[in-house]
Design a protein around this motif. Structure first.
Motif, PDB file in Angstrom:
ATOM      1  N   HIS A 382       0.814  -1.214   0.000  1.00  9.54           N
ATOM      2  CA  HIS A 382       0.000   0.000   0.000  1.00  9.54           C
ATOM      3  C   HIS A 382       0.852   1.270   0.000  1.00  9.54           C
ATOM      4  N   GLY A 383       1.961   1.226  -0.721  1.00 10.62           N
ATOM      5  CA  GLY A 383       2.779   2.419  -0.876  1.00 10.62           C
ATOM      6  C   GLY A 383       3.811   2.640   0.207  1.00 10.62           C
ATOM      7  N   ASP A 384       3.914   1.721   1.180  1.00 12.36           N
ATOM      8  CA  ASP A 384       4.879   1.910   2.271  1.00 12.36           C
ATOM      9  C   ASP A 384       6.300   1.572   1.837  1.00 12.36           C
ATOM     10  N   LYS A 385       6.431   0.611   0.927  1.00 13.54           N
ATOM     11  CA  LYS A 385       7.756   0.142   0.520  1.00 13.54           C
ATOM     12  C   LYS A 385       7.937   0.322  -0.977  1.00 13.54           C
ATOM     13  N   VAL A 386       9.202   0.425  -1.410  1.00 12.50           N
ATOM     14  CA  VAL A 386       9.506   0.607  -2.828  1.00 12.50           C
ATOM     15  C   VAL A 386      10.619  -0.366  -3.227  1.00 12.50           C
ATOM     16  N   GLU A 387      10.452  -0.998  -4.371  1.00 13.75           N
ATOM     17  CA  GLU A 387      11.481  -1.868  -4.921  1.00 13.75           C
ATOM     18  C   GLU A 387      11.827  -1.392  -6.328  1.00 13.75           C
ATOM     19  N   LEU A 388      13.105  -1.393  -6.627  1.00 13.33           N
ATOM     20  CA  LEU A 388      13.622  -0.988  -7.938  1.00 13.33           C
ATOM     21  C   LEU A 388      14.165  -2.225  -8.636  1.00 13.33           C
ATOM     22  N   LEU A 389      14.057  -2.266  -9.963  1.00 16.01           N
ATOM     23  CA  LEU A 389      14.595  -3.405 -10.716  1.00 16.01           C
ATOM     24  C   LEU A 389      15.234  -2.920 -12.004  1.00 16.01           C
ATOM     25  N   LEU A 390      16.464  -3.359 -12.239  1.00 17.70           N
ATOM     26  CA  LEU A 390      17.144  -3.133 -13.512  1.00 17.70           C
ATOM     27  C   LEU A 390      17.349  -4.486 -14.175  1.00 17.70           C
ATOM     28  N   GLY A 391      16.998  -4.587 -15.448  1.00 19.65           N
ATOM     29  CA  GLY A 391      17.166  -5.841 -16.170  1.00 19.65           C
ATOM     30  C   GLY A 391      17.846  -5.640 -17.501  1.00 19.65           C
ATOM     31  N   LEU A 392      18.388  -6.734 -18.048  1.00 14.12           N
ATOM     32  CA  LEU A 392      19.017  -6.706 -19.356  1.00 14.12           C
ATOM     33  C   LEU A 392      18.838  -8.063 -20.006  1.00 14.12           C
ATOM     34  N   ILE A 393      18.825  -8.093 -21.335  1.00 13.07           N
ATOM     35  CA  ILE A 393      18.650  -9.335 -22.080  1.00 13.07           C
ATOM     36  C   ILE A 393      19.872  -9.537 -22.963  1.00 13.07           C
ATOM     37  N   ARG A 394      20.645 -10.549 -22.661  1.00 11.71           N
ATOM     38  CA  ARG A 394      21.889 -10.782 -23.403  1.00 11.71           C
ATOM     39  C   ARG A 394      22.337 -12.231 -23.217  1.00 11.71           C
ATOM     40  N   GLY A 395      23.330 -12.615 -23.968  1.00  9.81           N
ATOM     41  CA  GLY A 395      23.969 -13.911 -23.820  1.00  9.81           C
ATOM     42  C   GLY A 395      25.395 -13.826 -24.329  1.00  9.81           C
ATOM     43  N   VAL A 396      26.264 -14.651 -23.774  1.00  7.61           N
ATOM     44  CA  VAL A 396      27.687 -14.647 -24.130  1.00  7.61           C
ATOM     45  C   VAL A 396      28.138 -16.083 -24.359  1.00  7.61           C
ATOM     46  N   SER A 397      29.015 -16.284 -25.330  1.00  3.88           N
ATOM     47  CA  SER A 397      29.593 -17.613 -25.537  1.00  3.88           C
ATOM     48  C   SER A 397      30.956 -17.468 -26.199  1.00  3.88           C
TER      49      SER A 397
END
Length: 430
Positions: A382-397
């Motif tokens: 109900h607005g008391d807490k806040v969460e942030l998220l950073l995402g990325l889409i990638r792959g390495v080989s």
């Protein structure tokens, strides 16, 4: 009285702007790993150039950014195998005697990686002198950058190693989530690209004695080790292709490869009285290569090898397991141990010699932002807490092909070669 404009919490335009800013900051970061790829092509000359952009194949890291839809989560790349054959002389019959051509292929997958941060609650903001919302963005950016650089390093090395502290965001291979975090399999060095230091010959092919690596604590990285690397690369068939820096006027006459060394390997090497001359050679070559930042700072140039300190060591301690390939024609991996004689005073660090096309890094577009980065803030309870998220889409080989060497077909890490050496350490598991 002048007014101010504020975007509402959770505004989608603001989220996209944040993601674009984070992606731009990531691409402009000034780190060793970020300097190992060329820039993405600019301009919009045609739909294909707009949807799929690939950096130059002459650098160790080849980036492919695919912003199209409907192509799935897998990228395939090909190698035209070397072709050999004698000329047909005079009036001898040539028809029907054409030399065949063969393509080898390798693949990599992409997946999303997300970094959520707890920004606290209403009472946190009252009690703390810091603005956690303002601090959240650079913290998330730092975690994403570490993940990108460290996953590149692990794939290049063909191993994660066992040094483990708070600076690592990629866990060790015994973590149950390791394989998922790395997205694509971490493949041990191919047999023809795996070497170790030797006090007599500079370097020798990786070998095992009674289940343990055939390295002594005296087999350190020295000047003659680098000489051995250059000599070996010049004598084998189909060595890793040289690295060509943008604008390097000496690229053809004086080809280069990049040797990433751990801080401990670098420290021992830098004590050589000739190292200052190597740094001067690096600075001189930088002028030929348009002042490329990889040549500057603590880099040294010796015998066609640009020696650069890597950010984190790929390290194995006494009793740790090292995976290796025991056959030229198979990807099957065997395991051996670091000798117990290394104790708590020595370890094995892995140096990585990079040529062109060593690693493929694929980026895909998020459906939220149409770029590889995405960003979100969410209120909870109900607005008391806040969460942030950073995402990325990638792959390495690591780029690996089955290459026809004439007399045999060999599994070959195309642009990555590793050299294991002993290093003194300051304590157990440091």
């Amino acid at each position: 009285m002048s007014g101010s404009t504020n975007m509402a919490y959770g505004d989608k335009v603001a989220m996209v702007q944040q993601a674009v800013g984070l992606f731009a900051t990531h691409n402009q970061r000034n780190t060793t790993l970020s300097r190992l790829s060329g820039p993405m092509p600019k301009g919009t000359a045609g739909a294909e150039a707009t949807l799929r952009k690939q950096s130059t194949q002459h650098m160790p890291i080849v980036k492919c950014q695919d912003l199209s839809k409907g192509r799935g989560d897998e990228v395939t790349f090909h190698l035209l195998n070397p072709v050999g054959g004698k000329p047909i002389m005079g009036s001898n019959r040539a028809e029907g005697r054409g030399v065949g051509m063969k393509l080898s292929e390798d693949k990599l997958r992409v997946n999303q990686a997300r970094f959520p941060l707890d920004l606290g609650n209403v009472m946190t903001s009252i009690r703390s002198p810091a603005d956690f919302r303002r601090l959240g963005r650079p913290v998330a950016q730092g975690l994403a950058d570490k993940y990108v650089d460290q996953s590149l390093l692990v794939h290049m090395a063909g191993a994660r190693g066992f040094q483990d502290n708070i600076e690592w965001v990629v866990p060790t291979s015994d973590d149950p989530e390791f394989a998922e975090i790395m997205v694509n399999p971490v493949r041990a060095p191919s047999k023809n690209r795996h070497f170790m230091a030797d006090g007599t010959h500079g370097i020798v092919p990786f070998s095992v004695n009674a289940g343990a690596v055939s390295l002594d604590t005296t087999d350190l990285l020295r000047m003659d080790t680098v000489d051995g690397i250059r000599t070996y690369m010049e004598q084998i068939a189909l060595p890793p292709p040289p690295v060509i820096f943008e604008g390097d006027k000496a690229a053809t006459d004086s080809p280069l490869r990049v040797l990433l060394v751990s801080p401990a390997q670098y420290s021992g090497f830098a004590t050589d009285p000739s190292f200052r001359q190597l740094q001067a050679s690096s600075l001189a070559r930088a002028q030929q290569a348009g002042g490329h930042p990889l040549f500057l700072g603590e880099a040294g140039l010796w015998n066609g090898i640009l020696i650069v300190k890597m950010p984190k060591p790929i390290r194995f301690y006494a009793g740790d397991t090292i995976q290796y390939c025991d056959s030229y024609s198979s990807e099957a991996e065997s395991s051996c141990k670091v000798p117990d004689s290394f104790g708590t005073s020595f370890a094995i660090d892995r140096a990585i010699l990079l040529g062109g096309q060593a690693i493929a890094e694929a980026w895909a577009a998020s459906d939220k932002t149409q770029i590889p980065f995405f960003w979100s803030e969410k209120e909870l309870d109900h607005g008391d807490k806040v969460e942030l998220l950073l995402g990325l889409i990638r792959g390495v080989s690591k780029i690996r092909f089955e290459i026809d060497h004439g007399g045999s077909t060999q599994i070959t890490d195309y642009g990555a070669t590793v050299i294991d050496t002993a290093v003194p350490i300051i304590g157990a598991r440091n």
